[in-house]
Design an enzyme around this catalytic site. Structure first.
Site: not given
Ligand code: SAH
Length: 348
Positions: A90, A103, A110, A114, A117, A331
């Site tokens: 994506e 982006c 991944c 987290c 996410c 994301c």
């Molecule tokens: N792995 C990297 C980059 C990809 S995630 C990182 O952790 O930064 C990009 C951003 O989107 C990160 O700050 C991540 O924490 C955030 N993100 C992921 N899921 C999200 C969600 N449900 N709502 C808001 N931000 C989110």
């Protein structure tokens, strides 16, 4: 061999091996990275038999659009691209007054886990090659017909978990013989892997580093981000400080506000203490709820209060503008929905 992932010098070596003059490498590099050619047929100043030979020995792959969605609110476009092995990734095009920003994803899935996410739910399937990261930018510029001026590596994947390909991607993306997007206009977002942050600092690439904090202390961070069990916040902040020292690039700290978890006034005070003294700013992001998890967004009152406390403590802070909220899903959610429905986006 993946010809689109080669540096110009490496391409020159390959051409030498083929008995071709060195200038051919320059021509091919410019076609791939400057003129965004998707096949050798486009490379009209190369002899036909050379094009045939290249096609046999170095198949040139380009991402194919599997689907796309356009936001009626702000023109944001989400693309689902199909890779050569049929996997789906994506990417997003966002249009701002100051230019177009893309982006990109750095991995298929991944493994960082987290809690909030969507990208991590199925784990990591594989890393993306430099060419596959580049092509997300190339295809979007070619399809939209508009110049891409900024690139953020904030899509699916942890870029520092795919370090070698990431650095290759940045060097080729900012090559003046290619699409020539200055490293200063590239942002790499990471969940915070201290040794890799230090390595990146030493590459001599002035990219902006964004660190996903999401918590003001280790205790909360460990609940949200498994990586916090490996490295504590102080190690991450020390590496961030080193990054600024080496590159002079102002840091960005991303902080998702999740209702009742990390959005209290005490958390804002604690966060102020954590980033004080570091040359950076905080980006507050109302969490985007995903259906697999029960997290919800902090309400706007709470967000404003949180911001006020940071400002009172003289911390630079912005609230991230939500783009494409009508087509959104956080994301990785679009890809996930697509896969779950066997290659269809229901209701679109
Ligand atoms: N792995 C990297 C980059 C990809 S995630 C990182 O952790 O930064 C990009 C951003 O989107 C990160 O700050 C991540 O924490 C955030 N993100 C992921 N899921 C999200 C969600 N449900 N709502 C808001 N931000 C989110």
């Amino acid at each position: 061999m993946d010809i689109k992932s080669l540096y110009l010098d490496e391409l020159k070596e390959e051409m030498k091996r083929l008995g071709q003059p060195a200038y051919r490498a320059g021509q091919i590099f410019e076609w791939m990275h400057g003129k965004l050619a998707a096949s050798y047929d486009d490379m009209t100043n190369l002899p036909k038999d050379l094009r045939k030979q290249l096609d046999r020995q170095y198949p040139l792959t380009a991402l194919r659009v599997a689907d796309s969605l356009v936001s009626e609110k702000d023109g944001t476009v989400k693309y689902l691209f199909r890779l050569y092995d049929e996997r789906i990734i994506e990417s997003v095009l966002m249009k701002y007054h100051h230019g177009n920003s893309v982006c990109i994803s750095s991995q298929v899935g991944c493994r960082m886990g987290c809690a909030f996410c969507a990208s991590t739910i199925g784990g990591r399937e594989r890393d993306l090659a430099a060419s596959e990261m580049l092509d997300q930018v190339y295809r979007i510029q070619a399809l939209s017909g508009e110049r891409v001026s900024n690139v953020v590596v904030m899509g699916t994947g942890e870029p520092l978990d795919n370090y070698g390909n990431l650095v290759r991607f940045i060097r080729i993306l900012s090559d003046p013989n290619g699409i020539n997007i200055s490293a200063r206009n590239i942002t790499v977002s990471t969940c915070g892997i201290p040794d890799k942050i230090r390595m990146l600092a030493d590459e001599g690439l002035p990219v902006t580093l964004a660190i996903s904090l999401h918590a003001p202390n280790n205790e909360i961070r460990k609940k949200l981000m498994p990586i916090a069990r490996e490295y504590d916040l102080q190690q991450v902040m020390d590496a961030a400080g080193y990054y600024f020292e080496r590159t002079g690039r102002r840091l960005t700290f991303e902080y998702c506000l999740i209702d009742g978890i990390n959005d209290g006034e005490g958390h804002a005070e604690e966060l102020s203490g954590l980033v004080r003294g570091l040359n950076g700013h905080i980006n507050l992001i109302p969490v985007n709820p995903i259906k697999e998890k029960s997290f919800s967004k902090s309400n706007s009152n709470k967000i404003q209060k949180f911001k006020n406390i940071l400002e009172k403590n003289r911390i630079n802070v912005t609230i991230r503008r939500e783009m494409g909220s009508d087509i959104n899903a956080a994301c990785g959610q679009l890809r996930k929905r697509y896969m779950e429905h066997g290659g269809n986006l229901p209701g679109t």
